[in-house]
Design a protein around this motif. Structure first.
Motif, mmCIF file in Angstrom:
data_model
loop_
_atom_site.group_PDB
_atom_site.id
_atom_site.type_symbol
_atom_site.label_atom_id
_atom_site.label_comp_id
_atom_site.label_asym_id
_atom_site.label_seq_id
_atom_site.Cartn_x
_atom_site.Cartn_y
_atom_site.Cartn_z
ATOM 1 N N GLU A 1 14.336 36.235 41.546
ATOM 2 C CA GLU A 1 15.431 36.474 40.602
ATOM 3 C C GLU A 1 16.493 37.378 41.236
ATOM 4 O O GLU A 1 17.694 37.126 41.131
ATOM 5 N N ASN A 2 16.030 38.425 41.941
ATOM 6 C CA ASN A 2 16.979 39.355 42.565
ATOM 7 C C ASN A 2 17.756 38.681 43.699
ATOM 8 O O ASN A 2 18.945 38.910 43.875
ATOM 9 N N THR A 3 17.061 37.841 44.454
ATOM 10 C CA THR A 3 17.729 37.097 45.529
ATOM 11 C C THR A 3 18.831 36.218 44.943
ATOM 12 O O THR A 3 19.953 36.178 45.451
ATOM 13 N N ILE B 1 18.017 21.946 38.755
ATOM 14 C CA ILE B 1 18.338 20.974 39.797
ATOM 15 C C ILE B 1 17.147 20.057 39.970
ATOM 16 O O ILE B 1 16.042 20.388 39.581
ATOM 17 N N THR B 2 17.377 18.906 40.527
ATOM 18 C CA THR B 2 16.272 17.978 40.698
ATOM 19 C C THR B 2 16.006 17.776 42.171
ATOM 20 O O THR B 2 16.885 17.955 43.003
ATOM 21 N N VAL B 3 14.753 17.378 42.464
ATOM 22 C CA VAL B 3 14.369 17.195 43.860
ATOM 23 C C VAL B 3 15.188 16.075 44.489
ATOM 24 O O VAL B 3 15.464 16.072 45.679
ATOM 25 N N ASP C 1 22.434 29.699 41.407
ATOM 26 C CA ASP C 1 21.382 29.340 40.454
ATOM 27 C C ASP C 1 20.063 28.974 41.118
ATOM 28 O O ASP C 1 19.032 28.901 40.463
ATOM 29 N N TYR C 2 20.140 28.660 42.408
ATOM 30 C CA TYR C 2 18.911 28.221 43.087
ATOM 31 C C TYR C 2 19.015 28.454 44.595
ATOM 32 O O TYR C 2 20.130 28.562 45.133
ATOM 33 N N GLY D 1 13.378 25.152 38.485
ATOM 34 C CA GLY D 1 14.671 24.740 39.046
ATOM 35 C C GLY D 1 15.350 25.833 39.863
ATOM 36 O O GLY D 1 16.541 25.744 40.161
ATOM 37 N N LEU D 2 14.556 26.863 40.237
ATOM 38 C CA LEU D 2 15.163 27.978 40.981
ATOM 39 C C LEU D 2 15.021 27.803 42.489
ATOM 40 O O LEU D 2 15.700 28.469 43.276
#
Ligand SMILES: NC(=O)c1ccc[n+]([C@@H]2O[C@H](COP(=O)([O-])OP(=O)(O)OC[C@H]3O[C@@H](n4cnc5c(N)ncnc54)[C@H](OP(=O)(O)O)[C@@H]3O)[C@@H](O)[C@H]2O)c1
Length: 297
Positions: free
Chosen positions: A123-125, A4-6, A132-133, A162-163
């Protein structure tokens, strides 16, 4: 994973259509140019407190979906809540909504602030939320045993991958917030702290003023205080509430929302409470009422 982008902007159009007469209000997050719902949904206790509670899963998923449809698209959670189960329930609830219509906040627990631990927590969250983010990732509580630079740099890594879209802190006093700002590669967009009509620490240590001057959003947690109010505060709130045909809880929220740069994240486990809290966004306190409530500290 999709990156994703800002510059990604949320479109709340679809959500707005189903909100009907109840209107959420929006405030800018830090100096990002992006507006988020000024009332977020607290989730501490949904799916458990320190440990998972699986007993009301269906009911809680429905409640979360109802909340989102009402306009509570800003959802506050943490890896700690319900031992991770709260994030799982949110993950189930958000499936039928467009991800870009939601603003999801999670937090990393203070024992996971080393680089590798933080990236594993993240990652777990994401797995539990089935997304994805996260829109905003916070250090839940400071941990003096882990260098702040290491934690902030791991969070910046999450942004680059991008997370994470934005980063922030929680339970940082003014001094520590300044330290974090100076050490962070990415802008710190918020500090989430306990702030309500009785708990005024952010005013006393200058945190509120600092945040307002420096474009950091102050996210007020426990805005309804959970515990009993003092007689003096209760009476004053009741008097103001009468003027607006409102409840004491609505006035507590309206008082917070009247402050520039402040958003609040009340937790509500029932639809009546969700509705009542959302209706607080329609209350315009007079200058005199704000002054009176301010003076109760
Ligand atoms: N960063 C941190 O360290 C930290 C710490 C604490 C909390 N938080 C976050 O902040 C959120 C909110 O804080 P909180 O959960 O401590 O407390 P809170 O939101 O101030 O209070 C929640 C309590 O108020 C009740 N309530 C909600 N709306 C109401 C209404 N209109 N009338 C009467 N009662 C009402 C809820 O009952 P029902 O559930 O029955 O609706 C619940 O018992 C948390 O859920 C969590 O997401 C963050």
């Amino acid at each position: 994973m999709n990156s994703i982008t800002v510059s990604q902007k949320m479109s709340y159009n679809n959500i707005r259509l189903i909100q009907g007469v109840l209107r959420m209000i929006y405030k800018e997050l830090g100096r990002t140019g992006e507006k988020i719902p000024a009332l977020g949904l607290g989730t501490w206790g949904i799916g458990g407190f320190e440990t998972p509670d699986y007993s009301k899963d269906e009911e809680m998923v429905e409640l979360l979906k109802t909340a989102i449809k009402m306009g509570y698209t800003h959802i506050d959670t943490a890896e700690y809540y319900g031992g991770g189960h709260t994030e799982e329930l949110i993950g189930r609830a958000i499936k039928e909504f467009k991800r870009e219509d939601l603003f999801i906040v999670s937090k990393v627990w203070p024992t996971h602030l080393r680089r590798d631990d933080l990236l594993r927590s993240l990652e777990n969250t994401l797995k539990r939320l089935d997304t994805d983010y996260v829109d905003l990732y916070l250090i839940h509580w400071p941990n003096p045993e882990v260098p702040l630079e290491e934690t902030l740099s791991a969070m910046a890594e999450g942004v680059r991958q991008g997370l994470i879209r934005y980063i922030g802190v929680s339970n940082f006093d003014r001094r520590l917030l300044e330290e974090a700002i100076n050490k962070s590669e990415e802008p710190i967009v918020c500090d989430q702290v306990k702030y309500n009509i009785e708990d005024r620490e952010p005013e006393k240590d200058g945190l509120l003023e600092f945040c307002q001057k420096n474009g950091i959003t102050l996210v007020a947690y426990s805005p309804l205080r959970r515990t009993l109010l003092s007689e003096k505060v209760k009476t004053a709130l009741e008097n103001v509430a009468k003027n607006h045909n409102a409840t004491v809880f609505q006035i507590m929220l309206a008082w917070l929302l009247a402050k520039p740069g402040v958003v609040a994240i009340p937790k509500a486990g029932r639809v009546e409470h969700l509705r009542e809290n959302l209706e607080a966004t329609k209350i315009n306190l007079t200058e005199e009422e704000v002054k009176l409530l301010d003076s109760l500290a």
